[in-house]
Scaffold this motif. Structure first.
Motif, short mmCIF file in Angstrom:
data_model
loop_
_atom_site.label_atom_id
_atom_site.label_comp_id
_atom_site.label_asym_id
_atom_site.label_seq_id
_atom_site.Cartn_x
_atom_site.Cartn_y
_atom_site.Cartn_z
N GLU A 55 0.84 -1.19 0.00
CA GLU A 55 0.00 0.00 0.00
C GLU A 55 0.88 1.25 0.00
O GLU A 55 1.78 1.37 0.83
CB GLU A 55 -0.90 0.03 1.24
CG GLU A 55 -1.91 -1.09 1.29
CD GLU A 55 -2.75 -1.04 2.57
OE1 GLU A 55 -3.95 -0.77 2.45
OE2 GLU A 55 -2.19 -1.25 3.65
N LEU A 56 0.60 2.16 -0.93
CA LEU A 56 1.33 3.42 -0.95
C LEU A 56 0.49 4.45 -0.19
O LEU A 56 -0.47 4.99 -0.72
CB LEU A 56 1.56 3.89 -2.39
CG LEU A 56 2.61 5.00 -2.52
CD1 LEU A 56 4.01 4.39 -2.47
CD2 LEU A 56 2.44 5.78 -3.80
N ALA A 61 3.68 8.98 -0.35
CA ALA A 61 3.45 9.95 -1.42
C ALA A 61 4.19 11.26 -1.14
O ALA A 61 4.69 11.92 -2.06
CB ALA A 61 1.96 10.21 -1.58
N LYS A 126 2.93 -3.58 -6.71
CA LYS A 126 1.81 -2.68 -6.44
C LYS A 126 2.30 -1.29 -6.04
O LYS A 126 1.77 -0.28 -6.51
CB LYS A 126 0.93 -3.27 -5.33
CG LYS A 126 0.17 -4.51 -5.75
CD LYS A 126 -0.61 -5.11 -4.58
CE LYS A 126 -1.36 -6.36 -5.01
NZ LYS A 126 -2.06 -7.00 -3.87
N MET A 127 3.29 -1.24 -5.18
CA MET A 127 3.79 0.05 -4.71
C MET A 127 4.52 0.81 -5.82
O MET A 127 4.38 2.03 -5.95
CB MET A 127 4.71 -0.15 -3.51
CG MET A 127 4.00 -0.69 -2.28
SD MET A 127 5.12 -1.00 -0.89
CE MET A 127 5.43 0.67 -0.34
N THR A 129 4.01 0.59 -9.05
CA THR A 129 3.00 1.10 -9.99
C THR A 129 2.41 2.40 -9.47
O THR A 129 2.23 3.36 -10.24
CB THR A 129 1.88 0.05 -10.20
OG1 THR A 129 2.46 -1.13 -10.75
CG2 THR A 129 0.81 0.58 -11.12
N ALA A 130 2.11 2.44 -8.17
CA ALA A 130 1.54 3.65 -7.58
C ALA A 130 2.55 4.80 -7.58
O ALA A 130 2.20 5.96 -7.84
CB ALA A 130 1.06 3.37 -6.16
N ARG A 133 2.74 6.25 -10.94
CA ARG A 133 1.53 7.03 -11.23
C ARG A 133 1.62 8.43 -10.62
O ARG A 133 0.95 9.36 -11.09
CB ARG A 133 0.29 6.28 -10.71
CG ARG A 133 -1.03 6.97 -11.03
CD ARG A 133 -1.28 7.05 -12.54
NE ARG A 133 -2.47 7.83 -12.85
CZ ARG A 133 -2.48 9.15 -13.03
NH1 ARG A 133 -1.36 9.85 -12.94
NH2 ARG A 133 -3.60 9.79 -13.32
N LEU A 134 2.44 8.59 -9.60
CA LEU A 134 2.64 9.92 -9.00
C LEU A 134 3.73 10.72 -9.73
O LEU A 134 4.05 11.83 -9.33
CB LEU A 134 3.03 9.77 -7.53
CG LEU A 134 1.87 9.48 -6.56
CD1 LEU A 134 2.42 9.02 -5.21
CD2 LEU A 134 0.98 10.70 -6.39
N SER A 545 -5.86 7.79 0.64
CA SER A 545 -4.82 7.27 -0.25
C SER A 545 -4.55 8.32 -1.32
O SER A 545 -5.47 8.95 -1.83
CB SER A 545 -5.27 5.96 -0.91
OG SER A 545 -4.42 5.66 -2.00
N LEU A 547 -4.00 7.79 -4.22
CA LEU A 547 -4.56 7.32 -5.48
C LEU A 547 -6.09 7.38 -5.53
O LEU A 547 -6.69 7.08 -6.56
CB LEU A 547 -4.11 5.87 -5.75
CG LEU A 547 -2.59 5.63 -5.76
CD1 LEU A 547 -2.30 4.19 -6.10
CD2 LEU A 547 -1.91 6.56 -6.75
N ASP A 548 -6.72 7.81 -4.43
CA ASP A 548 -8.18 7.81 -4.37
C ASP A 548 -8.82 8.60 -5.51
O ASP A 548 -9.80 8.16 -6.12
CB ASP A 548 -8.67 8.38 -3.03
CG ASP A 548 -8.46 7.39 -1.88
OD1 ASP A 548 -8.21 6.20 -2.16
OD2 ASP A 548 -8.55 7.82 -0.72
#
Length: 803
Positions: A55-56, A61, A126-127, A129-130, A133-134, A545, A547-548
């Motif tokens: 989980e990021l 972030a 998963k982390m 990828t997040a 995305r940032l 999050s 990513l929300d």
């Protein structure tokens, strides 16, 4: 070039550039640390290797945004940037997931480790990828490391063996912090005090010569482990009892009453039992007075060796012992209290009270160099400076050496064998990495005493792994040429929560191994809190999050929101703030779209044209001021100042004033206006890029596209603009006049394009300024007639033209 869309679509543009940044061309030309480059100065960022939870969260972030912004700015500034990213892979939570969620027993060691690695890799995916995305872009290609991998594990084991050669690694029997829930030893840095409900039991201990002494204890279940009763030698109530013998209730064991200065006369009865071990005080007194020890708690937090409470958990044993003391007539009273209990605080999903057990453990000696550490840490610059206090306080508080043994499976094997006399035998360096459990020792017998050797079965504390991060990325273990140029690392990024762990252990280990501090600067960020201003917690329901709503709001707007706080301060994260940042980016998009038709084929540079009038000279002065302030703030990592300065300059001056005033000149193909707006927008894009990389890359590509990335540009050069305070003061007059006209139109509910006649009342100096720019002002603000009236009170009177 395709048409310029009216609305900025963050998701589409951001994902496009994230893919571009990951291409081989971009890595080679933009993001690669060039070992062969001996001209540019290296800038090395020691980034946190996060635990692989999958989980990021917002804390991730935040530092991701800080790290990426620093790396991008330093590239633009001209440094050869080494931006690594590691993963702390071997934590206990992964073991628990594999053990209980996948139902793989630890006893099946090979399968268990295989599943731990599979779980880790899934979480990393998963982390990562997040993070991408940032807009996060470290050098994944060469400087992504995982603490379980062969090359990193070899470095970990070598570092421990090197410290052994220095005489710093020892095997000892003694009390250790033990978590019964996690079933492992802990280091001091992993424990802390939490407030819990408890009891204070007042118990009579019979004196051998007759009478009683009453003690008060929070741990009645440990009465059987009592080794002495302690009183303060200055306490008049008990002075005469020092040296006498007391009888331990229930267990009928004789113990001495000793004088001990650390006993608090005002707590409880002023007399306390020293049991082995109820708390750190017991350990200190036991060692000071050379008392024996009796262990009555096992590794799972159950009683043993009591003969009456064996096999039951501590809480239940506490209740039963109170009942037993009452039944036998030893209990005076019981009070309910709230008190601080030492718990496993480093893991928020544990928080269980710890116990002190006697174990054979491996230690790295720290206490003998406390004074040196207190001097050497001053070589590192802390940002903000107040954060150095926390490191200094931690060093001063150290009372134990570092216990690095962990009774787990998924971790770095400690590369030693040992004999019954506690002699350690290290592995050969050429055999690293090794697992002593599956590898024969380098000698058949202990080379010191000739006794049989057996493997150290424990694995290393995870901070042993991550504390070599600065050494690893700068090449200490593998590339001496890089190390000679890249060490110490330029900056360490981290939060306040790991000052006593990651920061301290990296500082200590690097100093011992390399003889220097690990980094020149330490940037310690605060925490992103929930919207309610408290720490994010699932139980509170205030967790957000990053990513929300990233597809809706965009990574750039989220990054700007996270960076819009003073470094070191905690701040609440609210989506309303992200929405406001998105509005600013839309304004930048609109302004770029406006000038696009006029500058796309016009390459003339601003420094090659003469400013046409006062408005041009004014914007160049404002531009000069913003550029100097922004570059200075970036160099201080003060992103808040850059963001505020960008808003004040771009929104309130460039967009609302200058672009409006020169719009007619753009349509007239005015060379000065076109050259100046082309230059100031390019500089703005370059300086906003580190914090909002996606939109700036897109605008740069559309407006300029001279290089494949903004990151290949240089810092804006404003040497051609000579400082002129008089022009800046005149600019304030222009801005105020413009604001008065707009405010007056709004108050009279007139549309901005409505033609008006204006009477302007002001002092002669202000009137002369507006006369100087009258043509542009009248066209911009749709003023048909402008009358100047000298007056000490500045104001405007406005009427609709022709009415």
């Amino acid at each position: 070039m395709e048409e310029w869309p009216k609305h900025y679509s963050p998701k589409e543009i951001e994902e496009k550039w994230q893919k571009v940044w990951l291409t081989e061309d971009m890595w080679r030309d933009v993001f690669r640390f060039k070992d062969e480059d001996t001209q540019r100065k290296p800038f090395v960022i020691d980034t946190p290797p996060p635990f692989t939870s999958g989980e990021l969260h917002m804390g991730h972030a935040y530092w991701v945004s800080i790290a990426d912004a620093i790396a991008r700015f330093k590239r633009i500034e001209g440094y050869n940037v080494l931006h690594p990213q590691g993963w702390d892979t071997q934590g206990l939570p992964t073991e628990l997931k594999v053990q209980y969620k996948l139902r793989i027993p630890k006893e099946n060691r090979e399968l268990f480790l295989k599943k731990c690695i599979e779980w880790t890799e899934d979480m990393i995916s998963k982390m990562k990828t997040a993070m991408i995305r940032l807009g996060y872009r470290p050098e994944w290609e060469r400087f992504e490391y995982k603490t379980y991998e062969t090359s990193y594990r070899r470095a970990i084991q070598k570092s421990v063996i090197d410290m052994f050669k220095q005489g710093r690694v020892e095997l000892r029997d003694g009390p250790v912090y033990w978590c019964p829930k996690c079933e492992t030893a802990l280091a001091l840095s992993e424990v802390g005090y939490v407030e819990r409900d408890g009891i204070l039991a007042y118990v009579n201990f019979p004196l051998k010569d007759g009478g009683n002494i009453t003690i008060a204890t929070t741990r009645p279940e440990l009465i059987g482990a009592t080794q002495a009763l302690a009183v303060n030698p200055e306490d008049e109530r008990y002075k005469s009892l020092i040296g006498k013998t007391a009888i331990v209730p229930i267990f009928n064991k004789e113990v001495k009453i000793i004088g001990e200065e650390s006993v608090e006369k005002d707590f409880g009865t002023g007399a306390e039992m020293i049991s082995t071990y109820g708390d750190p005080q017991d350990i200190k007194v036991k060692l000071k007075h050379n008392l024996p020890s009796t262990e009555m708690i096992d590794e799972r937090g159950r009683m043993k060796g009591t003969g009456i409470l064996d096999g039951i958990k501590i809480e239940e044993a506490r209740r039963k012992m109170v009942e037993l003391l009452k039944e036998k007539g030893f209990l005076v009273k019981v009070e309910s209290i709230k008190h601080n209990v030492i718990a496993h605080t480093e893991r928020s999903d544990c928080m269980s009270p710890i116990e002190f057990l006697t174990k054979k453990q491996i230690y790295i000696k720290v206490l003998d160099v406390k004074d040196r550490l207190l001097e050497e840490y001053k070589k590192m610059k802390f940002i903000p400076s107040r954060m150095s206090y926390y490191l200094e306080t931690w060093i001063l508080s150290l009372e134990w050496d570092w216990n690095i043994s962990r009774q787990r499976v998924y971790g770095t094997p400690i590369p030693f064998w040992y004999c019954k006399n506690n002699h350690l035998v290290p592995a050969r360096e050429e055999d690293l990495p090794i697992d002593p459990n599956t590898t024969a020792p380098p000698f058949q017998k202990c080379p010191v005493c000739g006794e049989e050797l057996q493997p150290v079965k424990d694995v290393a504390d995870v901070w042993v792994d991550s504390s070599i991060s600065a050494l690893y990325v700068t090449g200490y273990f593998s590339d001496k040429e890089r190390f000679s140029r890249a060490f110490p690392a330029s900056i360490r990024l981290q939060g306040t929560d790991i000052i006593r762990t990651w920061l301290f252990y990296t500082f200590f280990r690097t100093l011992m191994l390399a003889g220097n501090v690990p980094f020149n600067e330490v940037l310690v960020n605060g925490q992103a809190l929930g919207p309610d201003g408290t720490r994010m917690s699932k139980s509170k329901g205030n967790v957000i999050s990053p990513l929300d709503r990233i597809d809706e709001m965009g990574a750039d707007a989220i990054r700007l929101t996270l960076l819009d706080a003073s470094i070191g301060d905690d701040f609440p994260f609210k989506w309303d703030k992200v929405k406001a940042k998105k509005t600013v980016l839309q304004k930048l998009w609109n302004a770029s779209r406006l000038i696009y038709p006029f500058i796309k084929d016009n390459k003339i540079e601003a420094e090659r044209v003469e400013p046409k009038d006062l408005i041009d000279r004014w914007i160049l002065q404002e531009h000069r001021r913003f550029i100097l302030n922004a570059i200075d703030a970036y160099r201080r990592y003060d992103f808040y100042v850059v963001i505020q300065g960008f808003y004040d300059y771009f929104w309130e001056i460039v967009a609302d004033e200058y672009l409006e005033m020169i719009k007619h000149r753009l349509f007239e193909n005015d060379a000065a206006a076109i050259a100046i707006v082309r230059r100031i927008m390019k500089d703005l894009i370059i300086l906003l890029h580190p914090m909002a990389p996606h939109i700036t890359e897109e605008i740069y590509f559309r407006l300029y596209g001279e290089k494949k990335s903004v990151l290949l540009e240089n810092l804006p050069d404003i040497s051609y603009i000579k400082e002129d305070q008089e022009v800046l003061e005149k600019g304030k007059v222009i801005k105020k006049f413009s604001s008065m006209i707009r405010t007056s139109k709004i108050s009279r509910k007139l549309a901005m394009p409505t033609p008006v006649d204006v009477k302007y009342y002001a002092d002669k100096k202000s009137l002369d300024v507006i006369r100087e720019v009258e043509n542009d002002i009248k066209k911009t603000l749709k003023i048909e007639n402008l009358e100047y009236i000298e007056d000490n009170q500045e104001k405007v009177e406005l009427s609709v033209h022709g009415s």
